[in-house]
Design a protein around this motif. Structure first.
Motif, PDB file in Angstrom:
ATOM      1  N   VAL A 131      38.154  31.007  55.346  1.00 57.82           N
ATOM      2  CA  VAL A 131      37.266  30.321  56.394  1.00 57.82           C
ATOM      3  C   VAL A 131      38.635  29.142  56.506  1.00 57.82           C
ATOM      4  CG1 VAL A 131      35.986  27.677  56.271  1.00 57.82           C
ATOM      5  CG2 VAL A 131      35.280  29.740  55.109  1.00 57.82           C
ATOM      6  N   LEU A 132      39.746  28.479  55.186  1.00 56.14           N
ATOM      7  CA  LEU A 132      40.524  28.063  55.984  1.00 56.14           C
ATOM      8  C   LEU A 132      41.900  28.376  57.307  1.00 56.14           C
ATOM      9  CD1 LEU A 132      41.024  25.882  52.073  1.00 56.14           C
ATOM     10  CD2 LEU A 132      39.945  24.956  54.393  1.00 56.14           C
ATOM     11  N   GLY A 133      41.914  29.929  56.652  1.00 53.19           N
ATOM     12  CA  GLY A 133      42.916  30.737  57.581  1.00 53.19           C
ATOM     13  C   GLY A 133      44.216  30.633  56.490  1.00 53.19           C
ATOM     14  N   ASP A 134      43.584  30.233  55.453  1.00 55.81           N
ATOM     15  CA  ASP A 134      45.415  30.022  54.979  1.00 55.81           C
ATOM     16  C   ASP A 134      46.155  31.396  54.215  1.00 55.81           C
ATOM     17  OD1 ASP A 134      47.541  29.157  53.189  1.00 55.81           O
ATOM     18  OD2 ASP A 134      46.140  27.514  51.795  1.00 55.81           O
ATOM     19  N   GLU A 135      46.829  32.241  55.208  1.00 57.68           N
ATOM     20  CA  GLU A 135      47.645  33.658  55.064  1.00 57.68           C
ATOM     21  C   GLU A 135      48.010  33.629  53.833  1.00 57.68           C
ATOM     22  OE1 GLU A 135      46.511  35.951  56.865  1.00 57.68           O
ATOM     23  OE2 GLU A 135      44.462  34.517  57.782  1.00 57.68           O
ATOM     24  N   MET A 136      49.123  32.043  53.939  1.00 65.51           N
ATOM     25  CA  MET A 136      49.793  32.746  53.146  1.00 65.51           C
ATOM     26  C   MET A 136      49.142  32.727  51.749  1.00 65.51           C
ATOM     27  SD  MET A 136      52.949  29.225  52.347  1.00 65.51           S
ATOM     28  CE  MET A 136      53.705  30.021  53.359  1.00 65.51           C
ATOM     29  N   ALA A 137      48.268  31.375  50.967  1.00 67.48           N
ATOM     30  CA  ALA A 137      47.285  31.976  49.818  1.00 67.48           C
ATOM     31  C   ALA A 137      47.415  33.134  49.739  1.00 67.48           C
ATOM     32  CB  ALA A 137      46.411  30.599  50.098  1.00 67.48           C
ATOM     33  N   LEU A 138      46.959  33.975  50.725  1.00 68.83           N
ATOM     34  CA  LEU A 138      46.197  35.426  50.063  1.00 68.83           C
ATOM     35  C   LEU A 138      47.161  35.993  50.533  1.00 68.83           C
ATOM     36  CD1 LEU A 138      43.757  35.453  53.678  1.00 68.83           C
ATOM     37  CD2 LEU A 138      42.702  34.573  51.280  1.00 68.83           C
ATOM     38  N   SER A 139      48.005  35.785  50.747  1.00 70.09           N
ATOM     39  CA  SER A 139      49.244  37.484  50.357  1.00 70.09           C
ATOM     40  C   SER A 139      50.053  36.801  48.984  1.00 70.09           C
ATOM     41  CB  SER A 139      50.001  36.763  51.212  1.00 70.09           C
ATOM     42  OG  SER A 139      51.288  35.067  51.541  1.00 70.09           O
ATOM     43  N   HIS A 140      49.876  35.901  48.614  1.00 73.03           N
ATOM     44  CA  HIS A 140      50.088  35.692  46.758  1.00 73.03           C
ATOM     45  C   HIS A 140      49.514  37.645  46.151  1.00 73.03           C
ATOM     46  CE1 HIS A 140      50.379  34.309  43.018  1.00 73.03           C
ATOM     47  NE2 HIS A 140      50.709  33.171  43.077  1.00 73.03           N
ATOM     48  N   PRO A 141      50.514  37.606  45.391  1.00 73.45           N
ATOM     49  CA  PRO A 141      50.201  38.285  44.136  1.00 73.45           C
ATOM     50  C   PRO A 141      49.000  38.884  43.747  1.00 73.45           C
ATOM     51  CG  PRO A 141      52.153  38.175  44.411  1.00 73.45           C
ATOM     52  CD  PRO A 141      51.912  37.090  44.905  1.00 73.45           C
ATOM     53  N   ILE A 142      48.504  37.912  43.185  1.00 72.88           N
ATOM     54  CA  ILE A 142      47.184  37.755  42.849  1.00 72.88           C
ATOM     55  C   ILE A 142      45.695  37.433  43.204  1.00 72.88           C
ATOM     56  CG2 ILE A 142      46.728  34.932  42.605  1.00 72.88           C
ATOM     57  CD1 ILE A 142      45.972  34.581  39.827  1.00 72.88           C
ATOM     58  N   MET A 143      45.976  37.457  44.288  1.00 68.50           N
ATOM     59  CA  MET A 143      45.301  37.890  45.546  1.00 68.50           C
ATOM     60  C   MET A 143      44.769  39.111  45.872  1.00 68.50           C
ATOM     61  SD  MET A 143      43.379  35.239  45.549  1.00 68.50           S
ATOM     62  CE  MET A 143      42.443  34.867  46.740  1.00 68.50           C
ATOM     63  N   LYS A 144      45.867  39.618  45.617  1.00 68.29           N
ATOM     64  CA  LYS A 144      45.931  41.118  46.561  1.00 68.29           C
ATOM     65  C   LYS A 144      44.923  42.179  45.985  1.00 68.29           C
ATOM     66  CE  LYS A 144      49.372  45.453  46.376  1.00 68.29           C
ATOM     67  NZ  LYS A 144      49.990  46.071  45.859  1.00 68.29           N
ATOM     68  N   PRO A 145      44.277  42.331  44.366  1.00 64.71           N
ATOM     69  CA  PRO A 145      42.592  43.093  44.802  1.00 64.71           C
ATOM     70  C   PRO A 145      42.242  42.628  45.521  1.00 64.71           C
ATOM     71  CG  PRO A 145      44.132  42.521  42.468  1.00 64.71           C
ATOM     72  CD  PRO A 145      44.689  41.826  43.306  1.00 64.71           C
ATOM     73  N   TYR A 146      41.913  41.381  45.562  1.00 65.96           N
ATOM     74  CA  TYR A 146      40.665  40.595  45.695  1.00 65.96           C
ATOM     75  C   TYR A 146      40.525  41.136  47.442  1.00 65.96           C
ATOM     76  CZ  TYR A 146      40.391  38.393  41.771  1.00 65.96           C
ATOM     77  OH  TYR A 146      40.845  38.049  40.678  1.00 65.96           O
ATOM     78  N   CYS A 147      41.981  40.974  48.044  1.00 66.87           N
ATOM     79  CA  CYS A 147      42.305  41.470  49.406  1.00 66.87           C
ATOM     80  C   CYS A 147      41.978  42.633  49.934  1.00 66.87           C
ATOM     81  CB  CYS A 147      42.957  40.933  49.623  1.00 66.87           C
ATOM     82  SG  CYS A 147      43.603  38.816  50.061  1.00 66.87           S
ATOM     83  N   GLU A 148      42.410  43.224  49.256  1.00 70.28           N
ATOM     84  CA  GLU A 148      42.259  45.368  49.656  1.00 70.28           C
ATOM     85  C   GLU A 148      40.752  45.732  48.752  1.00 70.28           C
ATOM     86  OE1 GLU A 148      46.106  46.708  47.234  1.00 70.28           O
ATOM     87  OE2 GLU A 148      46.740  46.359  48.494  1.00 70.28           O
ATOM     88  N   GLN A 149      40.094  45.249  48.110  1.00 72.90           N
ATOM     89  CA  GLN A 149      39.219  45.816  47.304  1.00 72.90           C
ATOM     90  C   GLN A 149      38.129  44.523  48.163  1.00 72.90           C
ATOM     91  OE1 GLN A 149      39.421  47.272  43.560  1.00 72.90           O
ATOM     92  NE2 GLN A 149      41.067  49.021  44.602  1.00 72.90           N
ATOM     93  N   GLY A 150      36.708  45.707  47.847  1.00 77.11           N
ATOM     94  CA  GLY A 150      35.455  44.096  48.092  1.00 77.11           C
ATOM     95  C   GLY A 150      34.940  44.935  46.780  1.00 77.11           C
ATOM     96  N   LEU A 151      33.707  43.979  46.467  1.00 78.70           N
ATOM     97  CA  LEU A 151      32.703  43.969  45.337  1.00 78.70           C
ATOM     98  C   LEU A 151      31.438  44.964  45.763  1.00 78.70           C
ATOM     99  CD1 LEU A 151      31.960  40.793  44.371  1.00 78.70           C
ATOM    100  CD2 LEU A 151      32.854  41.892  43.069  1.00 78.70           C
ATOM    101  N   PRO A 152      31.042  45.749  45.135  1.00 78.05           N
ATOM    102  CA  PRO A 152      29.942  46.341  46.046  1.00 78.05           C
ATOM    103  C   PRO A 152      29.126  45.762  46.304  1.00 78.05           C
ATOM    104  CG  PRO A 152      30.802  47.237  43.440  1.00 78.05           C
ATOM    105  CD  PRO A 152      30.849  46.033  43.968  1.00 78.05           C
TER     106      PRO A 152
END
Length: 1867
Positions: free
Chosen positions: A226-247
């Protein structure tokens, strides 16, 4: 000395030194407060106010005031220097190294729990406030109170996270609350903290360790997007959440608090409007969570306010269990429930929210969802451990068993139980527990299968069903073997319990409406039920609907449309409840115009509008069909309106159908066409052919349509659209004529109904004539020459059969019910019963049809319950007829019987699924599906059905077995075994009480009917225990507790049991019966039966019996009884049920029980008199038995026993009745003898019957007992103490006419029976008893005694015949030797028991008497005795030369027998020895008599009398009742004679004391006492040499002179010289004897002795007692009424009188005596009575001793105080002692002396002379002088001498009882 140390006590491992535990206590108190607050929190919104107060009290506790309770921020803020503390980067959670039980661990935990729980409480309260308020959500959430609660929750979460920052779920909730408060920074920080707990992205790839962190990462990803914070989304800790979604199934659980608004989802945040426009709104409060209530409320609102533009707000009531509220308290309650402080580490202290609980269930089934989405590798072991939610991880100890009790058990006990639990295998335990149920089931179903196969049941389906159940009995998973769909449906209905489904079965039975409307109703539904939808939850989605309406601020018309929209979504998917459908129909009718306008103006989704339009069209069509129904009561106006609504919606539906793009054969098209045909069918005057053509066309169209069947579950007119439904409609039209005729034409004629329905429903039973095989033939009864209607049926009839075959179950059951009702009206019960059985077959058959099998499971559940309800009703009706109507099976042929047996077996297998499930619940294998009362009622209903099914199965089996008698040779045993098998199955499951105990009652009736059952007592015993709680106490099996409440036994039921109970009672002895449970059962039965009503016949018989009992004993009757010729006049009684009871011997059994109760305690071993209530009860029952069966000899015998025992009880313990009430004893003896006579007479016929001897050994023994007891009664009545009185009837005289003349005279009725005749008859009875009991020594012993008595009878008192046959001495000796022989043959007595000595003593006694009588030589007698077993020198030759040798030999023999008598019971041995030493009739010299008496006294003193002359004589076992008192009287007379000969006055005095007290122990006590007293007086005269006195001793004295002389004699009596004076001593003893006599005998001899003693004293003292003549004349000439010298005497008299009168009679001290009249003159001469009175005064004065002589005066003698009397009382075995002359008697004497006193009396003493004397009388009251009695106003008035003389004895007795006791020896 070392300290004590217990070896069985293990020391505790942890020994903690005493430390300060103040903080521990405070922490524990805080945890308790937290637990209380948490419980209130868990109770829901209704307890929120109390929970808030509890949380406030919690935060005010002491632990929140500790410095370490502050957060790091607070501590830093309060540092004095203001500096900050540098914290490490990693902040750990709770200290894991803290001591386990210390404050360091429990305090942080308490703080963490408190803050976290209170924060959650604030969140829950926010949701509750928003929900209960009527305002829209956007307004409600802006409320300041809600905002404050949210801030408080955020603060609490912050404080909790300060204690444990590792709780990811708590971080998520913190972020969610912060987002609600529009603090996106805190929200983002919290989410980042939740996913960065333990991860270092610089070292390795990040993996979410828990589901909560995965949800937090998804939330953070959305917020960053929502904030459009691409830098924070590129953090390694967010990698699993960005690449995979919840069932998709986990997406609803992402938001931890979904009800809170989340402004962080968008960048545009609306600002709060301070001045919003206020619009009008209406609050609609709903009474409950129900769509039906909502529809009704909307209709009411529109009717009140119309379609206004006001906003509608809705408010729902609070729910008791609000599942929408998110409360995390379930597991926290479990954590806080343990009382000890937690000790483990705290990683996650609380449970997941409700949503996560659901996700955990999914995780358990499919694995970790986050694992599949966020990571390719499985989580590590540490990660799985960190996600564990348990008490151990939370740091709380598990609740142990030993911590739950009030007292902790020992370690040894806990270890022992732990060891047992470790060894026990759970599977083995469950198998062991379920094994009895499986064994019982296998036995029952195997028995059922065998019986069915034997009766020709070959149905493979039935046998396979039974085989499935049998296989399940040997399997662990029992339901796995069950393949039947209906059985599995029943199991599914139990496991997945639904109250709505269960209520179908539990609903009250409705009466079947057999009418055309009912037919039309049931004809609508058939196999189409397979398309029915699942039931609709009336509250489903209502909360969301209300939330939508409140949130969007909708008007009334918008609410109406929204309601229809939501209901249309469920119209075709769910089955509405009746209330919901009624509400919808009311809604669309009342708001029809508004709805149509709204739909026409609506611009919404077209498909949504189409669904609404078609729903409304079809529902209005149903309403129109209801108004046009033949049974409708709608008025024409309503019908016109309904028609108009249908037409308008038809036009709208047609328009929509024409304008929409659709497939020609889609479901909407099918619905439209079906509705059009229905409207055509409902049109008035429509031709039937046209309607039938329309249905045929529609049928063809549906057959060609590729679409499947369409179901409309909420429309009764068109519930199903299918080819089969069209066929049913066509069949209904073609068969309508038949049903119209059935339900409308001639319905009152049951015969026409039978003629119509019988060929349709049961064509197999109908035959027609061949010539009239056109299908319309009449029914015929004869099958000869006829064909079955199935072979020649018309097409019309075949169409009917086809229609019924495809019709619904309800339709066919309705027709069967119609046919059964018709048969019931003509009282043809057997055909009605057949209809019920066929209906059962119909229901069970439909469970196997394809229509039922293909029905969806959700729909099939309701269908199954409906059919099960119908099945239950049919079984109830069938069972009622089968049990209560004997003609029910008259026309049930073999085929019908086999089909019924088959279908009932299927029902049993079906219902057995419920029993198997209950077994699993009972043993703990499965938890109950529900705990609601409805579930309990549902399971009870199934159990009752099973009970009724087994009962009906038995009734059919019984008929089948009787029809195939050749196949069942043991039919009754087979039926009983089957009943027992059913009983065992039901009893183990506690189901016997089901269906009002119908099975138990039926089983009881069947068992009582059957006669040839082996082991019937076991079967009946269990049934009676279950029904009435009664135990039989017989049989092989022990009764089991089947959980049946006991019912009261009714009279009818008790009478039915009498036959069986008497059989069981007769099998055992009465002694065993009294100890068994059968006796209690018999008592209960008698209580239920109650008293018997008397009939005239019973009264007549009883009157005859009573009159016979009062008649005298006729000698001839006794001899006639020996040949059975004595009978009483009695009439036969046949008055059921009393006569039935008597035939079974019920009254005799009751009498025997009561009699045996009394006989249970042997009379010889009882210590106290027994209550005779049992005897009276037994007598009453036996009399009642004899009223019905007067020829029953054993009843007469037992009645005689009752009289005998009552007589024994009356004379055993006391001789009082023998001495005073002999008439009552004579009455009892005569009643007993008469009863024995009748028993003897009636027993003759019984003994003559050859079959009687094989009947019962007990009866045979009773016969010989009767002979013996009859003989004993006769012999006892002939001897003392009864002395032949029962045989004497001189009082029974009658008038007789003289043979010569006209006069009359009196004579007795018949000759009295002599004692010789009595003994002769008794000897004959004893000989008869010896035949049956040859080893009983009492019979020959009594024969010998009778012969001895007969031998002793003088010849002159016998007639010639008896003289010739009188027994000789040899006969007597032979009889005695026979007795000794019998006794010697008995087993030797056990250790401690004395041998039987009576025969041995008797032969010695008789031999001695024969020698004395000269009838037997002494040498011959010695030879006879020497060959006896107990001879002194057995076998040795004894030479007897003279009488002295013989006496010495007899004494030696008696001593030898006494040595054998260790217990000293045989007192006659002692007495026989004494009588040999001292012959009472011997006239030897004085010296010889003295020595003999002294020798006899020594023998008696050694063995019978104590030193204080207490006689110890005990009753022997063989001694007759009452005989003991005769012996004691004889022994006392003998002892008194010995003492008289020995001149032993002291011992004789003690004997007198003993017998005076024990008067009730002696026979003829009055005569005995008189004899002893006379002997004692004679002995006193001899001892003190007191002879008869001279009659002229007092002749020369005047009364006044005698008074002076008596006064001086009285003074002399206190001197020492009087103590040694013989006459004085004799006088003392005589006075004491008179007191002891107490008027028992006339006191003349005693008074003579007293008079003689006093005269002797006077004559001896006369020279010193002379009085001057002048003084005597002067005194005589002195006037009596003058004052002066008489005044002191009067004053003295007043004092003495005052001391002897009551306080209220004391004279007034101020009373003047001057006016008292003078006393009358005395008569001259001295009377005898005055002499005796003065003698008693002298004895009283002498008793006080010489110490009191100094005071002198008549007032100086006093009585002893009660205390002094008790101290001086002698205690010699509690006997009565002779008393002194003190007490009230002495005062009375002084009183009379003062009244009769003269001038010669001593001067009165001072008042204070006897002031210290204690008296039993009351003190003078204070007010005595104010109320002086009239009798004391004139003290000189003397009483009459005669009155004083009459009261002397009574006064003396009272004074003697209060006086001092002393012995004669001391005097």
């Amino acid at each position: 000395m070392p300290a004590f140390s217990a070896i069985n006590v293990e020391p505790e491992d942890n020994v903690v030194e005493e430390v300060d535990n103040t903080k521990d206590v405070q922490v524990e108190d805080a945890l308790k407060q937290f637990q209380a607050a948490l419980k209130l929190h868990a109770q829901g919104p209704q307890s929120f106010d109390e929970a808030a107060e509890a949380y406030d009290a919690l935060f005010e506790s002491e632990i929140f005031k500790y410095p370490e309770s502050k957060t790091e921020y607070e501590r830093n803020e309060r540092r004095p220097d203001g500096s900050l503390v540098i914290e490490p980067v990693f902040v750990p959670g709770l200290d894991l190294l803290a001591e386990p039980d210390g404050v360091g661990n429990s305090l942080p935990q308490a703080l963490f729990l408190s803050y976290k729980s209170h924060g959650q409480f604030s969140v829950d309260r926010i949701k509750h406030k928003v929900r209960v308020r009527g305002a829209p959500k956007k307004v409600a959430f802006d409320d300041p109170d809600i905002q404050n609660d949210a801030r408080r929750a955020l603060d609490d979460f912050n404080a909790a996270l300060d204690r444990d920052p590792s709780d990811a779920e708590l971080w998520r909730k913190t972020a969610r609350v912060a987002a609600f408060l529009r603090s996106t920074r805190i929200s983002r920080f919290s989410l980042e903290a939740a996913i960065e707990l333990d991860d270092d992205p610089a070292l390795e790839e990040v993996e979410p360790p828990s589901l909560a962190e995965g949800f937090a990462g998804e939330q953070l990803r959305e917020q960053l997007a929502v904030l459009g914070d691409e830098m924070a989304l590129s953090h390694p800790i967010m990698k699993p959440y960005c690449e995979q979604g919840l069932p998709q199934y986990l997406e609803p659980y992402v938001d931890p608090i979904p009800f809170l608004p989340n402004p962080a989802k968008s960048l545009s945040v609306q600002k709060r409007q301070e001045d919003d426009t206020i619009v009008l709104s209406t609050l609609l409060k709903l009474p409950s969570h129900s769509w039906a209530e909502l529809g009704t409320a909307i209709v009411n609102l529109v009717s009140e306010k119309g379609l206004s533009g006001e906003i509608v707000l809705m408010e729902l009531p609070e729910r008791e269990a609000d599942e929408d509220i998110q409360m995390e308290v379930d597991k926290q309650l479990q954590l806080a429930a343990s009382s000890p402080p937690p000790t483990g580490p705290m990683e996650d202290i609380t449970a997941e929210p409700a949503e996560l609980d659901k996700s955990d269930e999914v995780e358990a089934a499919t694995g970790d969802p986050a694992e599949a989405v966020l990571s390719n590798d499985p989580p590590t072991r540490e990660d799985r451990a960190s996600r564990k939610r348990s008490q151990s991880v939370a740091g709380l100890p598990d609740v142990q068993e030993e911590d739950n009790g009030e007292m902790k058990r020992s370690k040894r006990t806990r270890r022992r139980e732990t060891a047992i639990e470790e060894v026990m295998d759970p599977a083995t335990l469950l198998a062991t527990q379920i094994q009895p149920f499986q064994a019982a089931d296998q036995n029952l179903f195997q028995t059922t299968k065998d019986l069915l196969e034997n009766m020709g049941v070959t149905d493979g389906v039935t046998l396979s069903r039974i085989a499935e159940v049998l296989e399940s009995c040997a399997s662990e998973d029992r339901m796995a073997k069950i393949q039947n769909l209906a059985t599995n449906d029943l199991r599914d209905a139990i496991v997945h319990f639904d109250e709505n489904i269960a209520n179908i079965l539990l609903s009250e039975r409705e009466s079947t409406q057999i009418s055309l409307s009912a037919f039309l109703e049931h004809s609508k539904s058939g196999p189409q039920r397979s398309l029915e939808a699942p039931p609709f939850d009336d509250a489903r989605g209502l909360a969301g609907f209300v939330e939508e309406i409140n949130g969007d601020a909708q008007t009334i018309d918008e609410v109406v449309y929204a309601y229809l929209r939501d209901m249309s979504k469920t119209y075709t998917k769910f089955k509405w409840p009746e209330t919901t459908k009624a509400s919808v129909l009311q809604f669309i009718v009342q708001l029809d115009e508004a709805i149509r306008e709204r739909i026409l103006d609506a611009h919404r989704d077209r498909s949504e509008l189409v669904d609404i339009i078609f729903m409304l069209y079809e529902l209005h069509l149903e309403i129109y069909e209801r108004t046009t129904n033949p049974n409708s009561v709608a008025d024409p106006v309503s019908r016109i309106k309904a028609k108009g609504r249908v037409d308008s919606w038809l036009a709208l539906a047609t328009h929509v159908k024409q304008t929409m793009e659709h497939d020609a054969k889609d479901p909407l098209t099918l619905r439209y066409l079906w509705a059009a045909v229905q409207i055509t069918s409902l049109a008035q005057n429509a031709p039937r052919d046209h309607i039938l053509t329309c249905w045929h066309s529609l049928h063809d169209y549906l057959a060609e349509s590729p679409e499947g069947d369409v179901a409309l579950p909420n429309n009764q007119v068109m519930p199903e659209i299918s080819v089969a439904a069209a066929e049913r409609e066509i069949s209904k039209l073609t068969t309508m004529d038949f049903f119209l005729g059935l339900f409308q034409d001639d319905t009152s004629d049951p015969v026409s109904v039978i003629d119509t329905l019988e060929p349709v429903l049961n064509p197999e039973s109908v035959c027609v004539e061949t010539a009239r095989a056109n299908g319309t033939s009449d029914l015929v009864k004869d099958k000869h020459g006829r064909n079955s209607i199935k072979d020649c049926a018309s097409q019309w009839l075949r169409d009917l059969w086809k229609f019924l075959q495809n019709s619904s179950t309800d339709m066919r059951l309705l027709l069967w019910a119609r046919l059964g009702e018709a048969y019931g009206k003509i009282k043809y019960t057997t055909k009605q019963f057949s209809c019920f059985l066929r209906s059962i077959e119909t229901v069970i058959g439909d469970f196997e049809r394809d229509d039922y099998v293909n029905t969806p499971a959700e729909v099939r559940r309701a269908l199954f319950m409906t059919n099960l309800k119908a099945l239950d009703d049919l079984i109830i009706q069938s069972l009622h007829l089968a049990i209560n109507d004997n003609s029910s099976f008259d026309i049930i042929d073999e085929d019908h019987l086999q089909s019924t047996l088959s279908v009932l077996a299927k029902v049993s297998c079906l219902l057995h699924a419920a029993a198997m499930y209950e077994d699993e619940v009972r043993i703990g294998m499965t938890q109950p599906a529900s705990k609601s009362p409805t579930y309990t009622s549902f399971m009870t209903k199934l159990s009752d059905m099973q009970v009724r099914t087994w009962s009906l199965q038995y009734t059919v089996l019984k008929v089948g077995i009787h029809q195939h008698a050749n196949l069942f040779p043991r039919a009754e045993n087979d039926l009983a075994d089957y009943l027992q098998a059913v009983h065992q199955v039901l009893g183990l499951r506690k189901c016997c009480k089901g269906s009002n105990k119908i099975f138990l009652k039926m089983m009881r009736i069947e068992l009582l009917k059957q006669r040839n059952i082996e082991g019937w007592e076991d079967y009946l015993g269990q049934v009676l225990y279950d029904l009435h709680g009664l135990k039989l106490g017989v049989g092989i099996w022990e009764v089991q507790d089947h959980g049946c409440p006991a019912e009261t036994l009714e009279r009818r039921q008790a009478i039915a049991l009498v036959d069986k109970m008497t059989i069981l009672a007769n099998r055992m002895t009465m002694k065993d019966l009294l100890k068994s449970d059968l006796k209690t059962t018999i008592e209960h039965m008698q209580q239920a039966i109650g008293s018997t009503k008397s009939s005239p016949q019973m009264i007549l018989n009883l009157r005859n019996f009573s009159e016979y009992m009062r008649t005298p004993i006729h000698p001839l009757h006794l001899y006639q009884a020996l040949t059975g010729n004595i009978n009483l006049d009695a009439v036969a009684i046949n008055t059921p049920p009393e006569s039935t009871l008597a035939e079974r011997g019920w009254f005799f059994l009751q009498g025997m029980i009561a009699l045996t109760k009394f006989k249970g305690v042997d009379l010889n071993r009882r210590q106290t008199p027994g209550a005779t209530d049992d005897l009276r009860i037994g007598t009453a029952f036996l009399r009642q038995q004899l009223q019905f069966t007067p020829d029953r000899w054993d009843a007469w015998f037992r009645l005689a026993e009752c009289f005998d025992y009552e007589l024994d009880e009356a004379v055993l313990w006391t001789a009082d009745k023998m001495n005073k009430d002999r008439a009552e004893l004579v009455k009892m003896q005569r009643s007993a003898i008469h009863s024995y006579t009748l028993a003897l007479s009636h027993s003759y016929a019984w003994a003559s019957d050859p079959y009687a001897w094989t009947a019962s050994e007990e009866d045979e023994d009773a016969l010989y007992d009767m002979y013996h007891e009859f003989g004993m009664r006769l012999y006892a009545s002939s001897r003392e103490p009864f002395a032949m009185e029962p045989f004497q009837h001189s009082d029974h005289e009658r008038f007789c006419i003289e043979t010569m003349g006209f006069g009359t005279f009196k004579r007795i009725l018949h000759e009295q029976m002599s004692d010789y005749q009595v003994w002769k008859f008794a000897a004959h009875l004893f000989r008869k008893a010896m035949v049956g009991k040859p080893r009983d020594w009492k019979n020959p012993y009594m024969v010998a005694k009778c012969l001895w008595k007969m031998h002793q009878k003088p010849l002159d008192q016998l007639d010639e015949k008896n003289r010739l046959k009188r027994p000789t001495a040899g006969d007597v000796v032979a009889a005695l030797e026979k007795t000794v022989e019998v006794v010697s043959a008995l087993p030797k007595p056990r250790h401690g028991q004395d041998p039987i000595l009576e025969p041995h003593y008797k032969i010695v006694s008789v031999a001695h008497k024969l020698v004395v009588r000269g009838e037997l030589a002494a040498q011959d007698a010695a030879d006879i005795l020497q060959r006896q077993p107990y001879a002194p020198d057995r076998g040795d030759a004894v030479v007897i030369s003279d009488a002295e040798d013989w006496e010495a030999y007899v004494i030696k023999a008696l001593r030898y027998l006494r040595d054998k008598d260790k217990s000293n019971w045989q007192h006659r041995l002692v007495m026989g020895h004494a009588r040999i030493l001292f012959d009472e009739n011997d006239t030897e010299g004085e010296a010889g008599g003295y020595l003999a008496a002294k020798a006899a006294f020594a023998v008696m003193r050694e063995n019978m009398f104590t030193k204080t002359m207490v006689m110890n004589v005990w009753k022997c076992d063989a001694e007759r009742s009452g005989r003991h008192h005769v012996y004691t009287e004889r022994y006392v007379r003998f002892m008194v004679k010995l003492l008289a000969v020995m001149n032993d006055r002291v011992n004789l005095e003690m004997v007198l004391r003993r017998i005076r007290k024990k008067g009730v122990d002696f026979y003829h006590f009055t005569e005995l006492w008189q004899s002893c007293v006379l002997t004692y007086i004679k002995l006193l005269r001899q001892t003190f040499t007191v002879g008869p006195a001279d009659e002229d001793a007092f002749k020369g004295l005047s009364p006044d002179d005698f008074e002076d002389v008596a006064e001086k004699v009285t003074e002399w009596a206190a001197t020492p010289a009087a103590e040694t004076h013989k006459a004085m001593g004799a006088m003392k003893e005589a006075v004491e004897l008179k007191k002891l006599n107490a008027n028992l005998m006339k006191a003349g001899p005693i008074d003579d002795l007293v008079n003689d003693c006093y005269a002797a004293i006077y004559l001896e003292l006369k020279p010193g007692l002379s009085v001057p003549e002048a003084a005597r004349s002067a005194d005589t000439s002195r006037p009596r009424d003058a004052g002066g010298d008489d005044e002191p005497k009067k004053h003295h008299e007043l004092l003495v009188l005052g001391s002897l009168r009551a306080g209220s009679e004391q004279p007034d001290k101020a009373t003047s005596h001057a006016g008292d009249p003078a006393p009358r003159g005395r008569r001259p001469g001295v009377r005898r009575l005055d002499v005796i009175r003065k003698a008693e005064q002298a004895v009283l004065r002498a008793a006080e001793g010489p110490a009191r002589a100094k005071t002198g005066g008549r007032s100086s003698s006093r009585t002893r105080t009660p205390r002094e009397e008790e101290e001086e009382e002698e205690e010699e075995d509690g006997d009565v002692e002779m008393e002194d002359a003190g007490g009230t008697a002495s005062k009375a004497q002084v009183h009379r002396d003062n009244e009769n006193g003269s001038e010669a009396s001593s001067p009165p003493g001072s008042v204070h002379d006897s002031a210290d004397d204690e008296s039993d009388l009351s003190d003078v009251p204070a007010d005595y002088e104010d109320d002086v009695p009239a009798s004391l106003m004139f003290p000189n008035l003397r009483r009459s001498v005669d009155v004083a003389a009459e009261s002397t004895d009574e006064e003396r007795r009272r004074g003697g009882r209060r006086g001092r006791r002393r012995s004669v020896a001391d005097g």
